[in-house]
Structure formats: structure tokens, C-alpha cells
Design a protein around this motif. Structure first.
Motif, PDB file in Angstrom:
ATOM      1  N   GLN A  11       0.841  -1.185   0.000  1.00 42.71           N
ATOM      2  CA  GLN A  11       0.000   0.000   0.000  1.00 42.71           C
ATOM      3  C   GLN A  11       0.882   1.243   0.000  1.00 42.71           C
ATOM      4  OE1 GLN A  11      -2.322   0.471   3.508  1.00 42.71           O
ATOM      5  NE2 GLN A  11      -3.812   1.825   2.551  1.00 42.71           N
ATOM      6  N   LEU A  12       0.615   2.159  -0.903  1.00 46.87           N
ATOM      7  CA  LEU A  12       1.474   3.321  -1.038  1.00 46.87           C
ATOM      8  C   LEU A  12       1.338   4.281   0.131  1.00 46.87           C
ATOM      9  CD1 LEU A  12       3.499   4.727  -2.996  1.00 46.87           C
ATOM     10  CD2 LEU A  12       1.542   6.083  -3.788  1.00 46.87           C
ATOM     11  N   ILE A  13       0.104   4.545   0.551  1.00 47.53           N
ATOM     12  CA  ILE A  13      -0.135   5.525   1.614  1.00 47.53           C
ATOM     13  C   ILE A  13      -0.889   4.845   2.750  1.00 47.53           C
ATOM     14  CG2 ILE A  13      -1.183   7.747   2.198  1.00 47.53           C
ATOM     15  CD1 ILE A  13      -0.977   8.507  -0.755  1.00 47.53           C
ATOM     16  N   ALA A  14      -0.306   4.818   3.926  1.00 46.65           N
ATOM     17  CA  ALA A  14      -0.899   4.132   5.065  1.00 46.65           C
ATOM     18  C   ALA A  14      -2.109   4.893   5.596  1.00 46.65           C
ATOM     19  CB  ALA A  14       0.132   3.961   6.177  1.00 46.65           C
ATOM     20  N   GLY A  20      -6.284   3.124  -0.733  1.00 51.41           N
ATOM     21  CA  GLY A  20      -6.577   1.919  -1.501  1.00 51.41           C
ATOM     22  C   GLY A  20      -5.565   1.571  -2.578  1.00 51.41           C
ATOM     23  N   VAL A  21      -4.765   2.544  -2.997  1.00 52.36           N
ATOM     24  CA  VAL A  21      -3.851   2.309  -4.118  1.00 52.36           C
ATOM     25  C   VAL A  21      -2.634   1.514  -3.656  1.00 52.36           C
ATOM     26  CG1 VAL A  21      -2.330   3.410  -5.806  1.00 52.36           C
ATOM     27  CG2 VAL A  21      -4.612   4.353  -5.365  1.00 52.36           C
ATOM     28  N   ALA A  74     -13.226   1.183  -5.955  1.00 50.10           N
ATOM     29  CA  ALA A  74     -13.609   2.131  -6.996  1.00 50.10           C
ATOM     30  C   ALA A  74     -12.366   2.754  -7.613  1.00 50.10           C
ATOM     31  CB  ALA A  74     -14.504   3.221  -6.403  1.00 50.10           C
ATOM     32  N   SER A  75     -12.534   3.313  -8.793  1.00 50.12           N
ATOM     33  CA  SER A  75     -11.451   4.081  -9.402  1.00 50.12           C
ATOM     34  C   SER A  75     -11.094   5.242  -8.476  1.00 50.12           C
ATOM     35  CB  SER A  75     -11.905   4.618 -10.758  1.00 50.12           C
ATOM     36  OG  SER A  75     -10.931   5.466 -11.320  1.00 50.12           O
ATOM     37  N   PRO A  76      -9.797   5.477  -8.212  1.00 48.19           N
ATOM     38  CA  PRO A  76      -9.406   6.494  -7.222  1.00 48.19           C
ATOM     39  C   PRO A  76      -9.460   7.907  -7.793  1.00 48.19           C
ATOM     40  CG  PRO A  76      -7.454   5.476  -8.124  1.00 48.19           C
ATOM     41  CD  PRO A  76      -8.624   4.752  -8.743  1.00 48.19           C
ATOM     42  N   ASP A  77     -10.628   8.336  -8.215  1.00 51.03           N
ATOM     43  CA  ASP A  77     -10.763   9.614  -8.907  1.00 51.03           C
ATOM     44  C   ASP A  77     -10.403  10.805  -8.017  1.00 51.03           C
ATOM     45  OD1 ASP A  77     -11.839   8.220 -11.199  1.00 51.03           O
ATOM     46  OD2 ASP A  77     -13.699   8.028 -10.073  1.00 51.03           O
TER      47      ASP A  77
END
Length: 503
Positions: free
Chosen positions: A287-290, A439-440, A464-467
């Protein structure tokens, strides 16, 4: 005469048991202590619930006593209890006790219990209920089937029951129809961390009955640091009574195995946090961002100065389920100018909305995702005379970010955004944005460059798409300095030689 004497005795026993249950209607701890023959037969050597189980039962009792349910019950007043725990502590037993308590102590109680998977529901949650139903003093009053526990009285079979329901993201309607006006509603989630957010959302509909006693109970190992179970302890903690149980404090756990895990993985590893401590992981495996970074940013003070440039960014929706998001950031402040989300706008409509916001806020730079259909928004705004910069997510990055190599422009923007979030950046308390940021996930290319997962891959994971996340990341596309206003619509754009993520 013997049969007649037996009938009188049974009736007397039933009355005594009914009187006992009446004293337990608002006290599940009293119920558990009274409803089982502790210390005898199969329960020999057990004197009652473990200390942590007593604490949870008492917390539920106190919630009921606080007057949050009953005559003026509403969704805001429903008792909500969430318990995150390590492995092997006796959680399933507690779930079974609460199901029995909820059903036995209030006539015509209706409830639903679900779990992360159908197998978990059938082989663990429901199997544990079968055991404790068999040991319960009032077992003859209720009939257990493969999918329900209901009143033995046929007149109440459909109105006095708890059903085991396997959830389905595609068809969550069963959780929308849980109503029981004027009586008791019991909703129990087992292994709640893995139950999809859509089921949580639909279940909110069960909390709308007035004059109804409503209880929503969620239990599970804290396996994910995103989703609604995590939010019970974060964003929505003001609504939930929460407990986090360390397996080492539970009576029945294998302490030697737990100590081995701590020695092998480390006291503060995510493995130990989830499986032993009952606390949420700092990050997913990639996960990039905790989540804790996102939570701090949502609570941080929004700071900026008159010398910080205002950056506007637009992530353009590509598919019907996605949304176009327009975001703003000034220095460390991505909160004060509200983010906008739009569904169903074509490129001309979105461009028109962007033009209105450009005129209103006069940003120093406008970055627009020009990948796919986004190019149409860029072209239309330029046609209208606005100075905008198109950003291709797959383009080559400007270079490494703080020594970390990145595969493309999108990865570069997200890594810069992560640095900003960890050093004082302030974001709105927005559920979509928080889910996107947390989520990314990412991996590495053969050249050891950070590569973010594709949006399509996120959708395959049920996300969902991380818009909203992409919109905020776009504000870090290129370095920006505050414009010196002069002749013309917006003046000239000055680009400094060094990137400042706090500009």
C-alpha cells in the motif's frame, strides 16, 4: 397424577426462567452468567466469560442503559459496538452468546448475522451458535435450522427469529429489509473487516425504525486498514463503542505460539499488529499511503499563506461508474476550497463547469488529466481562452522523488503527494478521498521503479477508481509559483527551477 405433576413443574420452571430473562433484557453479561451451567458438564473448569468478554458485554449493557435505544430510538441513537481482536480469543463464543441473548430476552426480536464468507458463517459462526444453543437453559424455546434460529411457537416463527445470511455485493437487499417497528433489531457482522462496504451502507437502512431497540455489533480481526470496519475506529468512532483485544490477554490463547510470532516478525510488524495485538495494519503489503497518514491529514490544521499558489486539478471520468473530480490545493491546504465531484457529465459540460471555477477562484495553475477523454476537456478550455496544462499519467516522470525512482508521471505525482501528506498536508474529511488514498497499491518495474496498480486492477479487488485521489495528486504534476497579476486574463505562469511540494 404423575404426568399432571410433571406439567405443573414444567410450567413453574418456564415461569422462573421467563422471570430470570426479564432481568437480563438490558444486561447481556447477567444473561451469559445465568443462561449456562458454568463449571459443570461440558463447561467444567470454566467459571464464566473471559475478562475481555465481560468487558464487551458490560460495554453493551452500559450502552443500553445510556438511553440510546428504546422509546426515542433512531439511527443516531442505535447502539453500535465494534470489536477488533487478534486470533484465538473466543470471539465466536461471544457472538453466539449475544445472538442468544438478543433473541431470548425480547419477544419477537428479529436479527441477521453474516460473516466474511459463506464458509465462515456456516462452519464457524453458526456452528458455535449450535454449541451454545445446545448448552443454554432455554434451548427448548427456540428451534435451530441450518440458516435460522427461531421461536418454537409456530405463531411466532416468522416474527421472532435470527437468520444467517451470506452477503452478496451484487444483491445486498436482504440487509435493507431488516425492520422491526417497536421491538428489537439485532444486526451482527462476524469477521467484519472483509465484509464489503456496500453491505454496511445498505445495512444503515435497518437503523431507521423509530421507537425500536436497535443494536449493530461488528467483530473481526483487523485485516484491512481501509473499509467500514476500519472506519468504526477512525472516521466514525464517535458513533461506535469500540474495543481492541490483544490475544495475549485472553485466557484461552496459545501463548507460546503468540510469543513465537512476536519473535519471528517483530512486536511492531503488521503481522503481529493484526494477528496478536488486534490493531489495524499500518499499510497493506504494498500500500502506497498508510491509513494513519490519511487520518492525520484529515485532522491536520489547514495552513497556507497569501504567497502560496492556488493549484486547480481535474481528474476526468472515463466510464459510467467513475466520477470526474475537481480539486484545489494552496500550500499545505487542500481543504478550504471545496472539492467537487460530478457523474454523468460529458467533456463539454465538465469543461463548462471548470471554466466557472477558474473564473471564480483564479487559480495560478490548472492541471487536467488528458489521458483518454480528458483531452477533450483540455481542448475546450483552451478554446475558451483559459491557460491549462494537460497531464498524461503515462508520460515519463521528471525524475526520482526523494531518491525513489518512479515509472511514470502518475507514480511521480502520488509519491510527491505522499511526502506532502506526511509533513503537514491537510485534506477534507471525505470518505471517497480517504478510501482512494489508502486503496492504491504499488509494485516495482524491472528497473526498480515504483509502479502504481492500474485502475482496472483496483476494480477487480472491489475498489472504486481512485478519482478523488488522482485529482489531489494532479496538484503535484508540475512546480508552480504564485502568478504576478498583470495584463491579460491571468498573467504569466512562472515555473521555478526546483520543485517545492509545499508550494
Amino acid at each position: 397424577m404423575a404426568p399432571k405433576r410433571k406439567t405443573r413443574t414444567a410450567s413453574a420452571d418456564d415461569r422462573a426462567l421467563a422471570d430470570l430473562l426479564a432481568t437480563c433484557a438490558a444486561d447481556p453479561l447477567r444473561f451469559v452468567l445465568a443462561a449456562f451451567d458454568w463449571g459443570r458438564g461440558e463447561l467444567e473448569g470454566h467459571d464464566g466469560p473471559d475478562a475481555w468478554q465481560r468487558d464487551v458485554l458490560a460495554a453493551l449493557r452500559d450502552g443500553l442503559a445510556a438511553g440510546r435505544v428504546g422509546a426515542e430510538s433512531s439511527a443516531a441513537q442505535a447502539v453500535r459496538l465494534a470489536v477488533a481482536s487478534g486470533h484465538g480469543i473466543g470471539k465466536s463464543a461471544l457472538v453466539a452468546w449475544l445472538l442468544l441473548w438478543g433473541l431470548a430476552t425480547r419477544a419477537d426480536c428479529r436479527g441477521i448475522v453474516t460473516a466474511n464468507t459463506e464458509a465462515q458463517l456456516r462452519t464457524k459462526t453458526w456452528a458455535e451458535l449450535a454449541k451454545w444453543h445446545r448448552l443454554c437453559l432455554f434451548r427448548r424455546w427456540f428451534v435451530r435450522t441450518a440458516t435460522a434460529l427461531h421461536a418454537a411457537d409456530s405463531a411466532h416463527e416468522q416474527t421472532w427469529r435470527i437468520d444467517a445470511v451470506a452477503w452478496s455485493k451484487a444483491n445486498p437487499a436482504a440487509f435493507a429489509g431488516l425492520h422491526n417497528q417497536g421491538k428489537r433489531v439485532l444486526l451482527v457482522f462476524d469477521e467484519a473487516s472483509e465484509i464489503d462496504d456496500v453491505v454496511w451502507e445498505v445495512s444503515e437502512g435497518a437503523l431507521t425504525d423509530a421507537d425500536t431497540e436497535i443494536l449493530w455489533l461488528a467483530f473481526g480481526n483487523p485485516t484491512r486498514n481501509t473499509g467500514r470496519f476500519r472506519e468504526c475506529f477512525g472516521r466514525f468512532r464517535h458513533r461506535w463503542t469500540t474495543r481492541q483485544v490483544d490475544s495475549r490477554t485472553a485466557r484461552m490463547t496459545n501463548k507460546a505460539l503468540l510469543d513465537q510470532w512476536v519473535a519471528d516478525y517483530g512486536e511492531d510488524s503488521d503481522f503481529v499488529r493484526v494477528r496478536v495485538k488486534g490493531t489495524f495494519p499500518r499499510a497493506g503489503s504494498m500500500q502506497l499511503i498508510a491509513a494513519d497518514i490519511v487520518e492525520r491529514a484529515a485532522a491536520a490544521e489547514a495552513q497556507s499563506s497569501v504567497y502560496d499558489p492556488l493549484v486547480m486539478a481535474v481528474d476526468v471520468a472515463r466510464f459510467g461508474a467513475d466520477q470526474s473530480v475537481i480539486g484545489f490545493r494552496r500550500g499545505r491546504d487542500a481543504r478550504s476550497v471545496p472539492m467537487e465531484k460530478h457523474r454523468g457529465l460529458d467533456t463539454m459540460q465538465l469543461a463548462a463547469r471548470c471554466a466557472v471555477l477558474i473564473e471564480r477562484h483564479r487559480p495560478d495553475a490548472v492541471f487536467i488529466d488528458e489521458t483518454g477523454v480528458g483531452g477533450g476537456v483540455v481542448d475546450r478550455l483552451r478554446q475558451l481562452g483559459h491557460s491549462v496544462v494537460g497531464v498524461a499519467f503515462g508520460a515519463r516522470p521528471d525524475g526520482a522523488v526523494d531518491g525513489e525512482k518512479v515509472a511514470n508521471k502518475r507514480a511521480e505525482m502520488w509519491v510527491r503527494m505522499r511526502a506532502w501528506l506526511t509533513t503537514g498536508g491537510a485534506i477534507p474529511d471525505d470518505r471517497d478521498l480517504a478510501a482512494d488514498l489508502g486503496g492504491v497499491e504499488y509494485g516495482y518495474t524491472i528497473h526498480n521503479e515504483i509502479q502504481l496498480e492500474k485502475k482496472d486492477d483496483m476494480k477487480k479487488r472491489g475498489l472504486a477508481s481512485p478519482d478523488a485521489g488522482d485529482a489531489l495528486a494532479l496538484t503535484f504534476a508540475y512546480p508552480v509559483a504564485r502568478r504576478e497579476r498583470g495584463p491579460g486574463r491571468f498573467g504569466a505562469l512562472h515555473v521555478p527551477s526546483e520543485f517545492d511540494p509545499f508550494a
